[in-house]
Every structure is written in structure tokens, then in C-alpha cells.
Write a protein that holds these residues in place. Structure first.
Motif, PDB file in Angstrom:
ATOM      1  N   PRO A 118       0.815  -1.217   0.000  1.00 43.59           N
ATOM      2  CA  PRO A 118       0.000   0.000   0.000  1.00 43.59           C
ATOM      3  C   PRO A 118       0.850   1.268   0.000  1.00 43.59           C
ATOM      4  O   PRO A 118       0.422   2.303  -0.494  1.00 43.59           O
ATOM      5  N   ALA A 119       2.067   1.188   0.522  1.00 45.49           N
ATOM      6  CA  ALA A 119       2.948   2.361   0.537  1.00 45.49           C
ATOM      7  C   ALA A 119       3.325   2.796  -0.881  1.00 45.49           C
ATOM      8  O   ALA A 119       3.609   3.965  -1.108  1.00 45.49           O
ATOM      9  N   SER A 120       3.279   1.867  -1.831  1.00 45.68           N
ATOM     10  CA  SER A 120       3.642   2.224  -3.203  1.00 45.68           C
ATOM     11  C   SER A 120       2.494   2.883  -3.962  1.00 45.68           C
ATOM     12  O   SER A 120       2.728   3.569  -4.947  1.00 45.68           O
ATOM     13  N   ILE A 121       1.266   2.688  -3.507  1.00 42.64           N
ATOM     14  CA  ILE A 121       0.138   3.293  -4.238  1.00 42.64           C
ATOM     15  C   ILE A 121      -0.627   4.349  -3.439  1.00 42.64           C
ATOM     16  O   ILE A 121      -1.391   5.107  -4.020  1.00 42.64           O
ATOM     17  N   PHE A 122      -0.411   4.411  -2.150  1.00 41.19           N
ATOM     18  CA  PHE A 122      -1.070   5.446  -1.335  1.00 41.19           C
ATOM     19  C   PHE A 122      -0.004   6.315  -0.690  1.00 41.19           C
ATOM     20  O   PHE A 122       0.097   6.423   0.523  1.00 41.19           O
ATOM     21  N   SER A 123       0.808   6.924  -1.541  1.00 41.52           N
ATOM     22  CA  SER A 123       1.993   7.646  -1.091  1.00 41.52           C
ATOM     23  C   SER A 123       1.812   9.159  -1.068  1.00 41.52           C
ATOM     24  O   SER A 123       2.756   9.881  -0.756  1.00 41.52           O
ATOM     25  N   ARG A 124       0.620   9.639  -1.395  1.00 36.71           N
ATOM     26  CA  ARG A 124       0.390  11.084  -1.420  1.00 36.71           C
ATOM     27  C   ARG A 124      -0.681  11.482  -0.408  1.00 36.71           C
ATOM     28  O   ARG A 124      -1.660  10.781  -0.229  1.00 36.71           O
ATOM     29  N   ARG A 125      -0.474  12.617   0.198  1.00 37.33           N
ATOM     30  CA  ARG A 125      -1.442  13.169   1.137  1.00 37.33           C
ATOM     31  C   ARG A 125      -2.638  13.711   0.358  1.00 37.33           C
ATOM     32  O   ARG A 125      -2.496  14.192  -0.767  1.00 37.33           O
ATOM     33  N   TYR A 126      -3.803  13.633   0.979  1.00 36.67           N
ATOM     34  CA  TYR A 126      -4.995  14.256   0.409  1.00 36.67           C
ATOM     35  C   TYR A 126      -5.754  14.889   1.569  1.00 36.67           C
ATOM     36  O   TYR A 126      -6.251  14.182   2.445  1.00 36.67           O
ATOM     37  N   GLY A 127      -5.822  16.206   1.581  1.00 37.10           N
ATOM     38  CA  GLY A 127      -6.474  16.895   2.694  1.00 37.10           C
ATOM     39  C   GLY A 127      -5.787  16.531   3.998  1.00 37.10           C
ATOM     40  O   GLY A 127      -4.562  16.595   4.115  1.00 37.10           O
ATOM     41  N   LEU A 128      -6.564  16.083   4.955  1.00 39.30           N
ATOM     42  CA  LEU A 128      -6.020  15.714   6.257  1.00 39.30           C
ATOM     43  C   LEU A 128      -5.567  14.257   6.325  1.00 39.30           C
ATOM     44  O   LEU A 128      -5.033  13.822   7.346  1.00 39.30           O
ATOM     45  N   ILE A 129      -5.790  13.494   5.266  1.00 38.69           N
ATOM     46  CA  ILE A 129      -5.400  12.085   5.263  1.00 38.69           C
ATOM     47  C   ILE A 129      -3.956  11.981   4.787  1.00 38.69           C
ATOM     48  O   ILE A 129      -3.612  12.396   3.688  1.00 38.69           O
ATOM     49  N   ARG A 130      -3.144  11.409   5.659  1.00 40.41           N
ATOM     50  CA  ARG A 130      -1.708  11.319   5.400  1.00 40.41           C
ATOM     51  C   ARG A 130      -1.356  10.082   4.575  1.00 40.41           C
ATOM     52  O   ARG A 130      -2.057   9.088   4.619  1.00 40.41           O
ATOM     53  N   PRO A 131      -0.239  10.162   3.838  1.00 37.38           N
ATOM     54  CA  PRO A 131       0.182   9.017   3.023  1.00 37.38           C
ATOM     55  C   PRO A 131       0.698   7.872   3.889  1.00 37.38           C
ATOM     56  O   PRO A 131       1.091   8.068   5.036  1.00 37.38           O
ATOM     57  N   ILE A 132       0.714   6.683   3.298  1.00 34.61           N
ATOM     58  CA  ILE A 132       1.316   5.522   3.966  1.00 34.61           C
ATOM     59  C   ILE A 132       2.820   5.600   3.723  1.00 34.61           C
ATOM     60  O   ILE A 132       3.267   5.694   2.581  1.00 34.61           O
ATOM     61  N   LYS A 133       3.566   5.580   4.805  1.00 39.20           N
ATOM     62  CA  LYS A 133       5.028   5.697   4.716  1.00 39.20           C
ATOM     63  C   LYS A 133       5.729   4.353   4.745  1.00 39.20           C
ATOM     64  O   LYS A 133       6.813   4.214   4.198  1.00 39.20           O
ATOM     65  N   ALA A 134       5.126   3.365   5.428  1.00 40.72           N
ATOM     66  CA  ALA A 134       5.819   2.080   5.557  1.00 40.72           C
ATOM     67  C   ALA A 134       4.835   0.970   5.894  1.00 40.72           C
ATOM     68  O   ALA A 134       3.731   1.219   6.374  1.00 40.72           O
ATOM     69  N   ILE A 135       5.276  -0.245   5.630  1.00 42.60           N
ATOM     70  CA  ILE A 135       4.583  -1.456   6.052  1.00 42.60           C
ATOM     71  C   ILE A 135       5.586  -2.223   6.906  1.00 42.60           C
ATOM     72  O   ILE A 135       6.730  -2.426   6.498  1.00 42.60           O
ATOM     73  N   ARG A 136       5.153  -2.636   8.088  1.00 42.52           N
ATOM     74  CA  ARG A 136       6.056  -3.347   9.009  1.00 42.52           C
ATOM     75  C   ARG A 136       5.445  -4.688   9.412  1.00 42.52           C
ATOM     76  O   ARG A 136       4.241  -4.887   9.324  1.00 42.52           O
ATOM     77  N   ASP A 137       6.306  -5.554   9.895  1.00 42.77           N
ATOM     78  CA  ASP A 137       5.899  -6.829  10.499  1.00 42.77           C
ATOM     79  C   ASP A 137       5.187  -7.761   9.533  1.00 42.77           C
ATOM     80  O   ASP A 137       4.388  -8.596   9.956  1.00 42.77           O
ATOM     81  N   GLN A 138       5.459  -7.636   8.248  1.00 42.27           N
ATOM     82  CA  GLN A 138       4.871  -8.542   7.259  1.00 42.27           C
ATOM     83  C   GLN A 138       5.877  -9.623   6.928  1.00 42.27           C
ATOM     84  O   GLN A 138       7.038  -9.337   6.662  1.00 42.27           O
TER      85      GLN A 138
END
Length: 150
Positions: free
Chosen positions: A23-43
Motif C-alpha cells: 500500500p505504501a507504493s500506491i497510497f503515497s500522497r497526502r490528500y487533505g487531512l489524510i496522510r500518506p502511507i510511509k511504511a509497512i512493518r511486520d509482514q
């Protein structure tokens, strides 16, 4: 909440390439108050098996994600819980899904969220949150389209 986009690739390819994508590769931009995904951990391993879990890390806070349904090439579903950061005041958990269906010579990809507000007051904020979420979803599906067409 849902958003869809037609992508000119076949359904099987769209599903097979979207499911394991970070998801960090496709939801990497902020929109309004919703922040982008910076990382995925523990997978551990590829994101393809029901019951797998990971931690989704936006620029502030985190969410626990569990893959709940994989029905190739039609749908995969996930559950977001253990929400921390600013979004913790807004929702308790989310049930999300990606649906894939044929359209013309390509695939209609629909991303859907069912949000469970944290409180009655948080529920009042849902219409505004939904508008921002749809913007994030539009951007994300646009990015997904670009990735699938590479």
C-alpha cells in the motif's frame, strides 16, 4: 465509501498484481487531512494468504491489518484495527476490500471501506472524512493503474 477505476488489463492480472502490492507504493500522497502511507512493518512473505497480518504506518500513527478473504480473481478483503495516531479519534476499525470485475477489455477495480466510527461525535465527521477518503482513493487507484500498466 467506495471508488472505482477502469484499468486496461485483464481481471486475473489486475488481481494477481494488486494483492501483493505494498500500500505504501500506491497510497503515497497526502490528500487533505489524510496522510500518506510511509511504511509497512511486520509482514512476513508476500501478502497473499488469509490470516496474514502487518502494520500499516502512515506518516503519523499506525493500524494493524489482517487479510481476511482472498477469492481470486474477484475480491480480497482486509480488516484494519488497533488504530493509533490522529485517526484513532475518528474510527475504531475498518473493513476494506478490493473488487475486480470485467469491463470492456479491461478490469473495473473498486476499493471499498466500511468505517466504524469511534463515537457518535466521530460519526458526525464521517461525511467530511468520506470526501477526503474518496480523494485518496482516486489518487491511489490512479497510481495502481500506472503500476499495472508498467
Amino acid at each position: 465509501m467506495e471508488q472505482s477505476r477502469a484499468i486496461p488489463v485483464d481481471v486475473a492480472t489486475a488481481f494477481a498484481r494488486t494483492l501483493p502490492m505494498s500500500p505504501a507504493s500506491i497510497f503515497s500522497r497526502r490528500y487533505g487531512l489524510i496522510r500518506p502511507i510511509k511504511a509497512i512493518r511486520d509482514q512476513t512473505g508476500d501478502w497473499t494468504t488469509v490470516g496474514q497480518t502487518r502494520t500499516v504506518v502512515p506518516s503519523v500513527g499506525s493500524m494493524h491489518e489482517e487479510l481476511t478473504v482472498v477469492d481470486a480473481p474477484n475480491v480480497f478483503r482486509y480488516h484494519l484495527s488497533r488504530v493509533t495516531g490522529p485517526q484513532a479519534a475518528l474510527f475504531d476499525h475498518v473493513d476494506g476490500e478490493f473488487l475486480f470485475s470485467p469491463i470492456g477489455t479491461g478490469t473495473n477495480v473498486t476499493w471499498r471501506w466500511t468505517v466504524y466510527p469511534k463515537s457518535g461525535a466521530a460519526g458526525l465527521a464521517m461525511p467530511a472524512f468520506a470526501r477526503m477518503w474518496r480523494g485518496v482513493a482516486r489518487q491511489g487507484l490512479e497510481q495502481l493503474s500506472g503500476e499495472l500498466l508498467r
